[in-house]
Design an enzyme around this catalytic site. Sequence first.
Site, PDB file in Angstrom:
ATOM      1  N   ARG A  20     -10.124 -11.666   2.201  1.00  0.00           N
ATOM      2  CA  ARG A  20     -11.025 -12.698   1.674  1.00  0.00           C
ATOM      3  C   ARG A  20     -10.364 -14.075   1.690  1.00  0.00           C
ATOM      4  NH1 ARG A  20     -11.552  -9.606  -3.919  1.00  0.00           N
ATOM      5  NH2 ARG A  20     -11.212  -7.886  -2.477  1.00  0.00           N
TER       6      ARG A  20
ATOM      7  N   LYS B  61       0.840  -1.192   0.000  1.00  0.00           N
ATOM      8  CA  LYS B  61       0.000   0.000   0.000  1.00  0.00           C
ATOM      9  C   LYS B  61       0.874   1.241   0.000  1.00  0.00           C
ATOM     10  CE  LYS B  61      -3.830  -1.820   2.800  1.00  0.00           C
ATOM     11  NZ  LYS B  61      -4.930  -1.729   1.832  1.00  0.00           N
TER      12      LYS B  61
HETATM   13  N1  BES Z   1      -8.072  -3.874   4.523  1.00  0.00           N
HETATM   14  C1  BES Z   1      -8.255  -3.460   3.188  1.00  0.00           C
HETATM   15  C2  BES Z   1      -9.583  -2.714   2.983  1.00  0.00           C
HETATM   16  C3  BES Z   1      -9.715  -1.408   3.712  1.00  0.00           C
HETATM   17  C4  BES Z   1      -9.404  -0.234   3.066  1.00  0.00           C
HETATM   18  C5  BES Z   1     -10.184  -1.366   5.000  1.00  0.00           C
HETATM   19  C6  BES Z   1      -9.528   0.969   3.730  1.00  0.00           C
HETATM   20  C7  BES Z   1     -10.312  -0.166   5.675  1.00  0.00           C
HETATM   21  C8  BES Z   1      -9.992   1.004   5.035  1.00  0.00           C
HETATM   22  C9  BES Z   1      -8.239  -4.680   2.267  1.00  0.00           C
HETATM   23  O1  BES Z   1      -7.444  -5.719   2.688  1.00  0.00           O
HETATM   24  C10 BES Z   1      -7.723  -4.216   0.948  1.00  0.00           C
HETATM   25  O2  BES Z   1      -6.613  -3.794   0.899  1.00  0.00           O
HETATM   26  N2  BES Z   1      -8.546  -4.322  -0.078  1.00  0.00           N
HETATM   27  C11 BES Z   1      -8.169  -3.922  -1.393  1.00  0.00           C
HETATM   28  C12 BES Z   1      -8.671  -4.965  -2.358  1.00  0.00           C
HETATM   29  C13 BES Z   1      -8.166  -4.826  -3.754  1.00  0.00           C
HETATM   30  C14 BES Z   1      -6.665  -5.031  -3.794  1.00  0.00           C
HETATM   31  C15 BES Z   1      -8.857  -5.826  -4.649  1.00  0.00           C
HETATM   32  C16 BES Z   1      -8.811  -2.564  -1.664  1.00  0.00           C
HETATM   33  O3  BES Z   1      -9.932  -2.340  -1.217  1.00  0.00           O
HETATM   34  O4  BES Z   1      -8.159  -1.743  -2.294  1.00  0.00           O
HETATM   35 MN    MN Z   2      -5.424  -5.465   2.089  1.00  0.00          MN
END
Ligand code: BES
Ligand code: MN
Length: 491
Positions: free
Chosen positions: A342, A268
């Site tokens: 997931r 990230k």
């Molecule tokens: N934990 C994150 C989702 C999240 C984002 C929670 C902001 C709280 C605040 C999750 O694991 C994630 O990173 N999801 C990705 C999925 C994508 C790579 C398909 C996302 O939402 O960008």
């Molecule tokens: Mn994530």
Amino acid sequence: MQLKVVTTKPTKSNVDMVAVGVAEGKLTKAAGLTSFAKGIREWAVARAKEQGFEGKRGQTLELALPGSSSPHWLLLVGLGKGPHPVAACRELGFRAVSAVRRQSTLYIALPATTGQELQVAATSALLGTYRYDAYRTASAPRKSKLRSIQLGVIAEIPDSKQAIHRATVIADATAKARDLVNMPPNDLTPTALAETAKSWAKELGLTCKVLGKAQLQKERMELFLAVSRGSAQAPQLIHTVYAPKGAKKKVVLVGKGLTFDAGGLCIKPAKSMVDMKCDMGGAATTLGAMHAIAQLGLPIEVHAIVGAAENMTGASAYRPGDVFKARSGKTVEIINTDAEGRLVLADVLDYACELKPDVIVDHATLTGACMVALGHHTAGLFSNRSELAEQYKEAACLAGESFWQLPLDRDLRKVLDSPIADLKHCGDGYGGSITAALFLEEFVGQCPWVHNDIAGPAFLDSAHKDQPKGGTGFGVATAVAFVEQLASQEV
Ligand code: BES
Ligand code: MN
Ligand code: ZN
């Protein structure tokens, strides 16, 4: 905090401060003001006019009352236009308590006429003093001196004692969930989360089993293990059981417990990573709800199962392109290592299904897409049974939390087709919270299931109504209301 329900008039209540709810533009009609002498009422209305207080939602006005008799303070709390009674009770409970500084006794004039409204007001009043000071070494800044609250109602409410008891239990469980989310990720590791769950279980007389790496291998949870491989922290599957005698139904609560989500190799950007200690928000809600359910002694068998891990970039980290076999036997091609939740949930849901529950309810800070769709104050709800979705939303209304149903749109399922494995774990970005839910659905079989994507409301950048900045404990009250509802239904 001492909390009691009274039918005494505010002027006879012998408190430091009286809080009165005011609907927008209806100051002269505010019910809580009628017991004050005409002179005081007129004086208060004049001060409100002077200060521009109209009763708009979120507006408050604190007035030092003339004369030396109690109460010395009057707090007017704006409730907005045509406030819904549950929303009004919640707003009033919280605003009143958070306005208190020097006063130690408070009377809140409530419009509540039902036990449920009373419960919501009491819960939000109790949470009004919540703060997270565990990591401050300097003397804690400004603590409220409040020690007793009278909830003033116009007429006796049946079961008011029970409502207060429930509120106390739910507020405590919500505060516990907030604490877990707020705790820094260097201290709240998967192991520390498991230790906390064990100590809560011990305190409540529940059984708690924790599976470490070797046991997860034995369970063939390759997806869960893959996510944890980039971290020095061992993954933990936490399984707490509450099994009261004579229970006729079984519910499994499942929580995403990523104690930190760096994104893995698909790392990230710094800005998105900074609050990723919140990625165990689903676990916090799950364990918090379990805490309340057990304390209330609800006559339902409940399992709380949390998949706890850390998503990091270590030398053994899983990669895009890897293929793993899920516990269920399905093979999964990894696309983006940041879609780790997931994967953990897939194996945990499969494990949960083996318990043959009447319903599985999961909570997960699963997708940024859900936040894009619904913002910070509403959770996305999915279910493979429409009547179950309705039931869950009803519970949410009673608890005063906001959930919005999103579709398990089967037309999007094809984006999870993989050229080499049974399925990919994420799609093309469009409908991201839906495709995440569709992925999870692959692992629940025919089991009735509700999936709550709480990425938005689990953690806030700034306080909103009775939700503080940081961890909110969102979903605890609704999960408890849902289980209560199940308990009251005929079998
Ligand atoms: N934990 C994150 C989702 C999240 C984002 C929670 C902001 C709280 C605040 C999750 O694991 C994630 O990173 N999801 C990705 C999925 C994508 C790579 C398909 C996302 O939402 O960008
Ligand atoms: Mn994530
Ligand atoms: Zn995550």
